[in-house]
Design an enzyme around this catalytic site. Structure first.
Site, PDB file in Angstrom:
ATOM      1  N   GLU A  96      89.102  30.123  28.283  1.00 49.27           N
ATOM      2  CA  GLU A  96      88.767  29.200  27.203  1.00 49.27           C
ATOM      3  C   GLU A  96      88.838  27.741  27.640  1.00 49.27           C
ATOM      4  O   GLU A  96      89.493  27.381  28.614  1.00 49.27           O
ATOM      5  CB  GLU A  96      89.658  29.434  25.993  1.00 49.27           C
ATOM      6  CG  GLU A  96      91.109  29.631  26.288  1.00 49.27           C
ATOM      7  CD  GLU A  96      91.910  29.854  25.017  1.00 49.27           C
ATOM      8  OE1 GLU A  96      92.035  31.015  24.621  1.00 49.27           O
ATOM      9  OE2 GLU A  96      92.434  28.888  24.464  1.00 49.27           O
ATOM     10  N   CYS A 109      89.864  20.120  27.642  1.00 45.87           N
ATOM     11  CA  CYS A 109      90.997  20.872  28.199  1.00 45.87           C
ATOM     12  C   CYS A 109      90.393  22.073  28.919  1.00 45.87           C
ATOM     13  O   CYS A 109      89.682  22.876  28.333  1.00 45.87           O
ATOM     14  CB  CYS A 109      91.906  21.296  27.050  1.00 45.87           C
ATOM     15  SG  CYS A 109      93.287  22.278  27.602  1.00 45.87           S
ATOM     16  N   CYS A 116      97.805  33.666  33.828  1.00 38.53           N
ATOM     17  CA  CYS A 116      98.623  32.778  34.659  1.00 38.53           C
ATOM     18  C   CYS A 116      99.762  33.571  35.271  1.00 38.53           C
ATOM     19  O   CYS A 116     100.461  34.294  34.569  1.00 38.53           O
ATOM     20  CB  CYS A 116      99.183  31.631  33.819  1.00 38.53           C
ATOM     21  SG  CYS A 116     100.258  30.538  34.773  1.00 38.53           S
ATOM     22  N   CYS A 120     105.496  31.933  31.683  1.00 38.39           N
ATOM     23  CA  CYS A 120     106.474  31.284  30.794  1.00 38.39           C
ATOM     24  C   CYS A 120     106.531  32.061  29.465  1.00 38.39           C
ATOM     25  O   CYS A 120     105.479  32.407  28.911  1.00 38.39           O
ATOM     26  CB  CYS A 120     106.070  29.831  30.531  1.00 38.39           C
ATOM     27  SG  CYS A 120     105.872  28.874  32.046  1.00 38.39           S
ATOM     28  N   CYS A 123     104.382  31.026  26.202  1.00 41.83           N
ATOM     29  CA  CYS A 123     102.967  30.681  26.399  1.00 41.83           C
ATOM     30  C   CYS A 123     102.088  31.926  26.279  1.00 41.83           C
ATOM     31  O   CYS A 123     102.359  32.943  26.923  1.00 41.83           O
ATOM     32  CB  CYS A 123     102.817  30.048  27.784  1.00 41.83           C
ATOM     33  SG  CYS A 123     101.102  29.848  28.305  1.00 41.83           S
ATOM     34  N   CYS A 340      97.144  27.124  24.460  1.00 46.50           N
ATOM     35  CA  CYS A 340      96.395  27.687  25.560  1.00 46.50           C
ATOM     36  C   CYS A 340      96.432  29.203  25.510  1.00 46.50           C
ATOM     37  O   CYS A 340      97.477  29.792  25.357  1.00 46.50           O
ATOM     38  CB  CYS A 340      97.036  27.263  26.872  1.00 46.50           C
ATOM     39  SG  CYS A 340      97.506  25.572  26.858  1.00 46.50           S
TER      40      CYS A 340
HETATM   41  N1  SAH Z   1     100.103  25.873  33.695  1.00 45.07           N
HETATM   42  C1  SAH Z   1     100.100  24.477  33.500  1.00 45.07           C
HETATM   43  C2  SAH Z   1      98.950  23.969  32.673  1.00 45.07           C
HETATM   44  C3  SAH Z   1      98.538  24.746  31.470  1.00 45.07           C
HETATM   45  S1  SAH Z   1      99.630  24.785  30.089  1.00 45.07           S
HETATM   46  C4  SAH Z   1     101.417  24.023  32.923  1.00 45.07           C
HETATM   47  O1  SAH Z   1     102.188  24.856  32.463  1.00 45.07           O
HETATM   48  O2  SAH Z   1     101.667  22.834  32.964  1.00 45.07           O
HETATM   49  C5  SAH Z   1      99.519  23.142  29.422  1.00 45.07           C
HETATM   50  C6  SAH Z   1     100.728  22.756  28.590  1.00 45.07           C
HETATM   51  O3  SAH Z   1     100.766  23.523  27.361  1.00 45.07           O
HETATM   52  C7  SAH Z   1     102.041  23.000  29.308  1.00 45.07           C
HETATM   53  O4  SAH Z   1     102.901  21.903  29.205  1.00 45.07           O
HETATM   54  C8  SAH Z   1     102.572  24.193  28.570  1.00 45.07           C
HETATM   55  O5  SAH Z   1     103.947  24.265  28.681  1.00 45.07           O
HETATM   56  C9  SAH Z   1     102.081  23.949  27.149  1.00 45.07           C
HETATM   57  N2  SAH Z   1     102.125  25.139  26.285  1.00 45.07           N
HETATM   58  C10 SAH Z   1     101.950  26.437  26.637  1.00 45.07           C
HETATM   59  N3  SAH Z   1     102.108  27.240  25.561  1.00 45.07           N
HETATM   60  C11 SAH Z   1     102.381  26.453  24.501  1.00 45.07           C
HETATM   61  C12 SAH Z   1     102.647  26.679  23.105  1.00 45.07           C
HETATM   62  N4  SAH Z   1     102.640  27.901  22.614  1.00 45.07           N
HETATM   63  N5  SAH Z   1     102.890  25.616  22.314  1.00 45.07           N
HETATM   64  C13 SAH Z   1     102.866  24.364  22.823  1.00 45.07           C
HETATM   65  N6  SAH Z   1     102.616  24.077  24.127  1.00 45.07           N
HETATM   66  C14 SAH Z   1     102.384  25.106  24.960  1.00 45.07           C
HETATM   67 FE1  SF4 Z   2     101.216  29.384  33.078  1.00 42.58          FE
HETATM   68 FE2  SF4 Z   2     101.459  29.039  30.472  1.00 42.58          FE
HETATM   69 FE3  SF4 Z   2     103.544  28.600  32.054  1.00 42.58          FE
HETATM   70 FE4  SF4 Z   2     101.447  26.925  32.116  1.00 42.58          FE
HETATM   71  S1  SF4 Z   2     102.833  27.270  30.395  1.00 42.58           S
HETATM   72  S2  SF4 Z   2     102.558  27.801  33.869  1.00 42.58           S
HETATM   73  S3  SF4 Z   2      99.778  28.362  31.722  1.00 42.58           S
HETATM   74  S4  SF4 Z   2     102.527  30.563  31.732  1.00 42.58           S
END
Ligand code: SAH
Ligand code: SF4
Length: 374
Positions: A96, A109, A116, A120, A123, A340
């Site tokens: 996306e 974005c 990924c 995390c 996420c 995301c």
């Molecule tokens: N993998 C990279 C970039 C993609 S995520 C990273 O983690 O930085 C981009 C941002 O969105 C990151 O700071 C991530 O922690 C945040 N993010 C992911 N899931 C989220 C959620 N459910 N609510 C708010 N922010 C979120």
């Molecule tokens: Fe991967 Fe989501 Fe963690 Fe970013 S926040 S590193 S996209 S698992």
């Protein structure tokens, strides 16, 4: 998942040299390459490239697809200011991208991986299965498609943030190549100064990125200022602990002269306490840094909650009291599947059992695999 190769290559797969050679084979004058590349960066179809000879347009049509991505879903939010797009890649996976329109900028974005590998727990992308890295042209094509839409609205793409699906520094070569292509004045011409790469903290790659000579913004997804908590929230912290991460971010800032951003997803009761504010204060105080607070956007089955507006303001105030530069991220796209991977997660759930995209699980990569797999 469909594995059949598509009949025609996407034209974005060709390098500038290959494109030039293809034109030369057809006896086209040298200036055609510039003309064609300008058209290609606007995302229009071959038939709309009206100053190219009809025969050339027909050859292009017969030989190539104009874009490697196929739109499979689109949702609008924020009264049309936000557009979320789900694209199908060659091979069947989906990714996306989100277009966000503001008064003086239009930001995309962008996704760099299908899923990924970092995993995390808050996420949506990290919860889902890992598919594959995107190729450079698939990353660029997200920007080209956004540009096509924006141009029809009298806007133009001005900023790109690698905050969609995936960990950009785990797909290093393709991401750096895509940044160079997006910056190319003969193409989209978006300066690296208007590009942000967000990373969970792959320390060696931050060092490499600093040496690329690209004045882009680095955003570090911090989320915790003590290793014990960050080991859980951002599992690659077990490989690259906070002290190494901050040192690499400092070195990036020194080398590029760019202020580093730190992202902090606010999870109620987990990392929004006074203790967290104090720890973040002592970690970043005196640094050329900026903290971006992102209220958690609830993800199905994630064991976290979004803090209320009062707690967000209190945490921001505490950080300012610690001497930090702080902003609270606006919560664009909350009506739909903002965070995301959520649009894709929903589409996958709907497809499940209906012969939709399938992939293998990836949780626990960090405990099982060496950091080099990232
Ligand atoms: N993998 C990279 C970039 C993609 S995520 C990273 O983690 O930085 C981009 C941002 O969105 C990151 O700071 C991530 O922690 C945040 N993010 C992911 N899931 C989220 C959620 N459910 N609510 C708010 N922010 C979120
Ligand atoms: Fe991967 Fe989501 Fe963690 Fe970013 S926040 S590193 S996209 S698992």
């Amino acid at each position: 998942m469909t594995v059949d190769a598509p009949a025609r290559r996407a034209i974005s797969e060709l390098s500038a040299d290959e494109l030039g050679a293809w034109l030369a084979e057809r006896g086209e004058p040298a200036y055609r390459a510039r003309q064609l590349r300008r058209w290609l960066s606007s995302g229009v179809s071959f038939s709309e490239m009206h100053d190219l000879p009809a025969g050339l347009r027909a050859d292009l049509e017969a030989g190539f697809r104009a874009n490697s991505l196929e739109e499979v879903r689109r949702t609008e939010a924020d009264r049309g200011l936000t557009t979320k797009l789900l694209y199908r890649l060659d091979g069947g996976y989906t990714v996306e991208a989100v277009i966000m329109r503001y008064a003086r900028r239009s930001t995309l974005c962008i996704s760099s991986q299908v899923g990924c590998p970092v995993g995390c727990p808050f996420c949506a992308t990290g919860q889902g299965p890992f598919g594959r890295n995107l190729k450079a042209h698939e990353i660029v094509d997200q920007a080209v498609d956004a540009q096509r839409r924006l141009l029809t609205e009298g806007r133009a793409l001005s900023h790109v943030v690698f905050m969609g699906m995936g960990e950009p520094l785990a797909n290093y070569d393709a991401v750096v190549e895509s940044v160079r292509r997006i910056a190319d004045p003969a193409g989209l011409g978006i300066s690296p100064r208007r590009v942000t790469i967000s990373t969970a903290g792959l320390v060696p790659r931050i060092g490499r990125l600093a040496a690329e000579g690209l004045p882009l913004t680095l955003a570090i997804s911090l989320h915790a200022a003590r290793d014990e908590l960050r080991d859980v929230l951002v599992p690659i912290n077990r490989n690259f602990p906070l002290s190494d991460l901050i040192a690499s971010a400092d070195a990036f800032g020194q080398r590029t002269g760019r202020r580093v951003s730190y992202e902090w997803v606010l999870l109620a009761g987990v990392n929004d306490t006074e203790r967290d504010a104090r720890e973040l204060g002592s970690l970043l105080r005196g640094r050329l840094a900026h903290v971006n607070l992102i209220p958690f956007n609830p993800v199905q089955e994630a064991p976290y909650a979004e803090p209320d507006a009062y707690s967000v303001r209190r945490f921001a105030r505490q950080l300012r009291g610690e001497g930090l530069n702080v902003t609270v991220r606006d919560t664009r796209g909350r009506e739909g599947d903002a965070a995301c991977g959520q649009l894709r997660a929903r589409a996958l759930a709907e497809d499940a059992g209906a012969g939709g995209e399938k992939s293998r699980g990836n949780r626990g990569l960090v405990s099982g695999a060496s950091a080099s797999t990232l």
